[in-house]
Scaffold this active site. Sequence first.
Site, short mmCIF file in Angstrom:
data_model
loop_
_atom_site.label_atom_id
_atom_site.label_comp_id
_atom_site.label_asym_id
_atom_site.label_seq_id
_atom_site.Cartn_x
_atom_site.Cartn_y
_atom_site.Cartn_z
N GLY A 1 -8.08 7.70 0.76
CA GLY A 1 -7.36 8.65 1.69
C GLY A 1 -6.06 8.13 2.21
O GLY A 1 -5.67 8.42 3.45
N LYS B 1 0.66 -1.21 0.28
CA LYS B 1 0.13 -0.16 -0.09
C LYS B 1 0.86 1.21 0.08
O LYS B 1 2.09 1.11 0.62
CB LYS B 1 -0.93 -0.08 1.27
CG LYS B 1 -1.73 1.25 1.46
CD LYS B 1 -2.75 1.22 0.60
CE LYS B 1 -3.79 2.21 0.71
NZ LYS B 1 -4.89 2.54 -0.38
N LYS C 1 4.37 6.30 -10.16
CA LYS C 1 3.03 5.95 -10.78
C LYS C 1 2.42 7.14 -11.02
O LYS C 1 2.31 8.20 -10.25
CB LYS C 1 2.30 5.27 -9.52
CG LYS C 1 0.91 4.83 -10.03
CD LYS C 1 0.19 3.80 -8.75
CE LYS C 1 -1.12 3.20 -9.38
NZ LYS C 1 -1.64 2.44 -8.50
N SER D 1 -12.50 6.60 -2.46
CA SER D 1 -11.70 7.78 -1.65
C SER D 1 -11.10 7.35 -0.46
O SER D 1 -11.55 7.77 0.58
CB SER D 1 -12.60 9.03 -1.53
OG SER D 1 -11.98 10.03 -1.12
N ASN E 1 -2.94 5.32 -12.31
CA ASN E 1 -3.80 5.46 -11.06
C ASN E 1 -5.30 5.74 -11.67
O ASN E 1 -5.55 5.74 -12.83
CB ASN E 1 -3.26 6.56 -10.09
CG ASN E 1 -3.57 6.29 -8.88
OD1 ASN E 1 -4.53 5.48 -8.40
ND2 ASN E 1 -2.60 6.66 -8.02
N SER E 2 -6.09 5.66 -10.55
CA SER E 2 -7.69 5.83 -10.79
C SER E 2 -7.73 7.13 -11.43
O SER E 2 -6.84 8.06 -11.30
CB SER E 2 -8.39 5.45 -9.69
OG SER E 2 -7.98 6.57 -8.64
N ASN F 1 4.23 7.44 -5.85
CA ASN F 1 2.98 7.54 -6.20
C ASN F 1 3.06 9.09 -6.11
O ASN F 1 2.76 10.05 -5.30
CB ASN F 1 1.85 7.06 -4.95
CG ASN F 1 0.59 7.24 -5.57
OD1 ASN F 1 0.37 7.99 -6.53
ND2 ASN F 1 -0.37 6.69 -4.94
N GLY G 1 -8.31 -1.66 -15.34
CA GLY G 1 -9.29 -2.57 -16.27
C GLY G 1 -8.69 -3.91 -16.38
O GLY G 1 -9.49 -4.50 -17.21
N CYS H 1 -2.02 10.36 -6.42
CA CYS H 1 -3.36 9.87 -5.41
C CYS H 1 -4.18 11.03 -5.61
O CYS H 1 -4.10 12.39 -5.27
CB CYS H 1 -2.90 9.68 -4.01
SG CYS H 1 -4.47 9.37 -3.03
#
Length: 310
Positions: free
Chosen positions: A71, A44, A163, A69, A192-193, A126, A249, A129
């Site tokens: 966080g 994570k 990322k 979400s 990322n999303s 990352n 996906g 985010c």
Amino acid sequence: MNLSAYVNEIHLNNCIYNASGPKCTTDKELHAIGKSQAGAILTKSSTFEHRIGNPEPRYIENQLGSINSMGLPNMGQQYYNTLAPILSTTYQKPYIVSVAGLSLEENINIIKALNQQKDITAIELNLSCPNVPNKPQTAYDFERTQTVLDTIVPICQHKLGVKLPPYFDLIHFQQMAEILNQYPLAFVTCINSIGNGLVIDVDKEQVVIKPKHGFGGIGGDYIKPTALANVRQFYLLLKREISVIACGGVKNGTDAFEHILCGAAAVQVGTQFMREGANCFERISQELQVLMQKKGYQCLDDFRGKLQSI
């Protein structure tokens, strides 16, 4: 069919593994990934200290994907640092720590702490985010991204990747690739999303998650075309030393095949891992092997990056 892969110089026995986010926060979850057919163990995204994250409900799935979400709930960098020798030795697969400090200074401190642990294979920084209130996505600010990399790259003693969020404009792909090509990065993870989507419960006439008035990161089937486009563009634009890792996906072997065809060196699984658990890695791998056999491919390099235009 051989699914082994190299991400830069990092060898994976299987190109399929977990995305940072779902089911990779605690030692129990990370051990489950280690015991599975996943080719690597990715943690994570960690902050310097333990973090609870956003209030619940903060993750919801439907037939097309997910919205979250979270966080950045995590156990803190020391927790993942301490687990490194246990997980890497027990499972003999790459152990990659995702890092998402809440400031540049925090990222510096995390990287310096992780430098002390030789059993960490790589760090995934990352920069994307979308779910921390009042914190912008770094990688949408190109000047800030360069400042972060100028600071982090010289001090990081592990192989380093980043990322990225999804990009949608061709000039933005080019601008980011020009920045990334300046550094000795091992990999780039796309994507990322998709940030700040909205899912609505029609019966209740309300949003489905609590944080940020219902706005959250979108994953799953919703984002696959965007993820494929990002993988393809960065595969074409980045120098060959920087591997592209696909994320977005992937729920079956065909999805993984498409990402590799676009140029991905490895493929991460997020929403489907959350749905199905660690068995998904074996299933997706087997489906990918069946498809490769039908097409007469023996290894990933037989078709990696060979997407054709009409």
